[in-house]
Motif scaffolding. Structure first.
Motif, short mmCIF file in Angstrom:
data_model
loop_
_atom_site.label_atom_id
_atom_site.label_comp_id
_atom_site.label_asym_id
_atom_site.label_seq_id
_atom_site.Cartn_x
_atom_site.Cartn_y
_atom_site.Cartn_z
N LYS A 79 0.85 -1.18 0.00
CA LYS A 79 0.00 0.00 0.00
C LYS A 79 0.89 1.24 0.00
O LYS A 79 1.82 1.34 0.81
N VAL A 80 0.63 2.17 -0.89
CA VAL A 80 1.44 3.39 -0.96
C VAL A 80 0.53 4.61 -0.99
O VAL A 80 -0.64 4.53 -1.36
N LEU A 81 1.11 5.73 -0.56
CA LEU A 81 0.41 7.01 -0.69
C LEU A 81 0.77 7.54 -2.07
O LEU A 81 1.93 7.86 -2.33
N LYS A 82 -0.23 7.62 -2.94
CA LYS A 82 0.06 7.91 -4.35
C LYS A 82 -0.70 9.14 -4.83
O LYS A 82 -1.91 9.24 -4.68
N LYS A 83 0.05 10.06 -5.42
CA LYS A 83 -0.54 11.24 -6.04
C LYS A 83 -0.68 10.97 -7.53
O LYS A 83 0.31 10.79 -8.24
N GLU A 84 -1.92 10.92 -7.99
CA GLU A 84 -2.17 10.74 -9.42
C GLU A 84 -2.02 12.09 -10.13
O GLU A 84 -1.93 13.15 -9.50
N LYS A 85 -2.04 12.06 -11.44
CA LYS A 85 -1.84 13.28 -12.24
C LYS A 85 -2.91 14.33 -11.96
O LYS A 85 -2.63 15.54 -12.02
N SER A 86 -4.11 13.90 -11.64
CA SER A 86 -5.21 14.83 -11.44
C SER A 86 -5.31 15.35 -10.00
O SER A 86 -6.13 16.22 -9.71
N ASP A 87 -4.50 14.82 -9.09
CA ASP A 87 -4.54 15.26 -7.69
C ASP A 87 -3.80 16.59 -7.53
O ASP A 87 -3.08 17.03 -8.41
N GLY A 88 -3.96 17.19 -6.35
CA GLY A 88 -3.26 18.43 -6.07
C GLY A 88 -1.76 18.21 -5.93
O GLY A 88 -1.26 17.08 -5.97
N ALA A 89 -1.03 19.30 -5.73
CA ALA A 89 0.43 19.23 -5.70
C ALA A 89 0.97 18.60 -4.42
O ALA A 89 1.98 17.90 -4.43
N VAL A 90 0.29 18.83 -3.29
CA VAL A 90 0.79 18.35 -1.99
C VAL A 90 0.50 16.86 -1.82
O VAL A 90 -0.64 16.41 -2.00
N VAL A 91 1.53 16.11 -1.45
CA VAL A 91 1.36 14.66 -1.20
C VAL A 91 1.01 14.45 0.26
O VAL A 91 0.00 13.83 0.59
N PHE A 92 1.85 14.95 1.18
CA PHE A 92 1.50 14.88 2.60
C PHE A 92 2.32 15.89 3.39
O PHE A 92 3.32 16.42 2.91
N GLU A 93 1.86 16.15 4.61
CA GLU A 93 2.57 16.99 5.56
C GLU A 93 2.72 16.22 6.86
O GLU A 93 1.90 15.36 7.19
N THR A 94 3.75 16.53 7.62
CA THR A 94 3.94 15.89 8.92
C THR A 94 4.76 16.80 9.81
O THR A 94 5.58 17.59 9.34
N GLU A 95 4.53 16.69 11.10
CA GLU A 95 5.31 17.43 12.10
C GLU A 95 6.00 16.41 12.99
O GLU A 95 5.34 15.58 13.63
N LEU A 96 7.32 16.47 13.04
CA LEU A 96 8.10 15.47 13.76
C LEU A 96 9.17 16.12 14.61
O LEU A 96 9.72 17.16 14.25
N GLU A 97 9.50 15.47 15.70
CA GLU A 97 10.66 15.87 16.48
C GLU A 97 11.80 14.94 16.05
O GLU A 97 11.80 13.75 16.38
N CYS A 98 12.74 15.48 15.31
CA CYS A 98 13.74 14.61 14.70
C CYS A 98 14.99 15.39 14.31
O CYS A 98 15.03 16.62 14.37
N ARG A 99 15.97 14.63 13.89
CA ARG A 99 17.19 15.19 13.31
C ARG A 99 17.21 14.94 11.81
O ARG A 99 17.60 15.77 11.02
N ASP A 100 16.76 13.73 11.42
CA ASP A 100 16.74 13.32 10.02
C ASP A 100 15.34 12.93 9.59
O ASP A 100 14.59 12.33 10.37
N LEU A 101 15.00 13.24 8.34
CA LEU A 101 13.78 12.73 7.71
C LEU A 101 14.19 11.88 6.52
O LEU A 101 15.00 12.30 5.68
N ILE A 102 13.64 10.68 6.44
CA ILE A 102 13.97 9.72 5.39
C ILE A 102 12.68 9.30 4.70
O ILE A 102 11.70 8.96 5.37
N LEU A 103 12.67 9.34 3.38
CA LEU A 103 11.48 8.93 2.62
C LEU A 103 11.73 7.61 1.91
O LEU A 103 12.88 7.25 1.62
N VAL A 104 10.63 6.89 1.66
CA VAL A 104 10.68 5.67 0.85
C VAL A 104 9.93 5.96 -0.45
O VAL A 104 8.73 5.73 -0.56
N PRO A 105 10.63 6.51 -1.45
CA PRO A 105 9.98 6.79 -2.74
C PRO A 105 9.84 5.52 -3.56
O PRO A 105 10.64 4.59 -3.43
N ILE A 106 8.83 5.48 -4.41
CA ILE A 106 8.67 4.39 -5.37
C ILE A 106 9.21 4.90 -6.71
O ILE A 106 8.70 5.88 -7.26
N LEU A 107 10.24 4.26 -7.20
CA LEU A 107 10.90 4.70 -8.44
C LEU A 107 10.34 3.95 -9.64
O LEU A 107 10.00 2.77 -9.55
N ASP A 108 10.29 4.63 -10.79
CA ASP A 108 9.74 3.99 -11.99
C ASP A 108 10.36 4.62 -13.24
O ASP A 108 10.75 5.78 -13.23
#
Length: 366
Positions: A269-298
């Motif tokens: 299951k992935v959070l997916k922005k289709e072509k017709s969706d808005g520009a923003v995929v997601f927002e989050t507020e975290l207490e952290c030093r590093d942010l790491i994403l898991v992108p799906i490459l194609d």
């Protein structure tokens, strides 16, 4: 030709035994084997998975061979094999898969193989040590075994991974240490082991498994009864407490998008922005030093580029369209700071790519 046939049974036995460059503490593995039913997890890259361009997936791969050996040699009545090999990934993905899958699997033994995929950079060293510490601290108190291999150019992270193994008193099986001189001397050919630059053929998987099984033989006979204690860090504990969200917990992020089936291994299951969706995929507020994403490459040109904003300022960009993609998950650190602090992140399509596809399997932070 099979390496064993090329160099002879006696020399083969000597070399596979010599791959045990550190025996380490056998306390945890002896405890695991005494249970009768053993769960063995294997985490690594495409070699652990068993990928080979000629057959796509070698059967049996080295993980399956090791588990079969533990049953045949009566080390365990039954060995449950859990393979978390994922092509094109390194230690950071291992930590993410630990949070997503391995922790709840409660493995008794974990075999770690990232020596050809990891980088010899300070980050690569820190990420590998963070994974080792994370695995050792799992609730199931697993035995951790490091397996180091090499590629056709004899590249391997065996040097620093061996140091980390020695520091943590872990068994280190270095196929790299015995294969490199064998190939240099002409005692065996690279084609005996692999049909491309990295991925072992069936005989190569047999070699890796035989090296590991020599260690299993040693551990079974060991009289080590001293309880294992996790030492202090050697280089870094920066990634030890890495946390992961696969978008199933909506309290950790905000998005107008829903989860979609992906066909992506381990990230169904992935959070997916289709072509017709808005520009923003997601927002989050975290207490952290590093942010790491898991992108799906194609390699589909309809996929686009994402931009990451931290506290209102652009921190980095991430291109999901790539010639080398195959709808596969990857890992990228998109924000890094020196101290842990609260940050607000926005992940959105880059300017001009608002009508392109973006997909993420999750995000991690530490």
């Amino acid at each position: 030709m099979d390496i064993e046939k090329r160099i002879g049974v006696e020399k083969y036995r000597e070399i596979t035994q010599g791959a045990i460059v550190n025996c380490g503490s056998s306390f945890r593995i002896k405890q695991a084997l005494s249970k009768g039913i053993v769960t063995a997890a294997f985490v690594g890259g495409s070699v652990t998975y068993g990928y080979n361009p000629d057959v796509m997936a070698v059967k049996p791969n080295f993980a399956e061979r090791v588990c079969s050996y533990m049953e045949r040699s009566a080390c365990a009545k039954k060995c449950i094999c859990k393979n978390y090999g994922l092509s094109g990934t390194a230690s950071l993905m291992g930590s993410i898969l630990t949070e997503k899958y391995i922790r709840r699997t409660a493995p008794d033994i974990i075999f770690v193989e990232y020596a050809v995929n990891e980088s010899k950079s300070p980050d690569g060293i820190a990420m590998f040590e963070g994974l080792i510490r994370k695995l050792l601290k799992l609730e199931s108190d697993p035995a951790v075994v490091i397996i180091n291999i090499l590629n056709s150019e004899l590249y391997s992270c065996d040097d620093f991974m061996r140091l980390i193994g020695l520091h943590y008193d872990l068994p280190v099986i270095s196929c790299a240490a015995v294969l490199a001189p064998l190939f240099r001397s002409g005692g065996a050919k690279w084609s005996d082991y692999s049909s491309d630059a990295v991925h072992p053929v069936a005989d190569g998987h047999k070699f890796i498994a035989d090296c590991v099984c020599r260690y299993i033989d040693y551990a079974v006979k060991s009289e080590d009864n001293i309880p294992y204690k996790i030492p202090q860090k050697l280089f870094s504990d920066e990634y030890e407490d890495l946390k992961f969200c696969d978008f199933s917990d909506r309290s950790l992020f905000d998005s107008k998008l829903g989860l979609k089936d992906s066909g992506v291994e381990y990230f169904e299951k992935v959070l997916k922005k289709e072509k017709s969706d808005g520009a923003v995929v997601f927002e989050t507020e975290l207490e952290c030093r590093d942010l790491i994403l898991v992108p799906i490459l194609d390699n589909n040109a309809e996929w686009g580029c994402a931009e990451i904003y931290a506290d209102g300022e652009k921190a980095s960009s991430l291109q999901e369209y790539t010639f080398f993609g195959w709808n596969n998950p990857n890992v990228k650190t998109v924000f890094k700071s020196k101290e842990i602090a609260k940050h607000h992140f926005v992940i959105r399509a880059a300017a001009g790519d608002e009508r392109r596809i973006l997909a993420f399997g999750g995000f991690a932070w530490c």
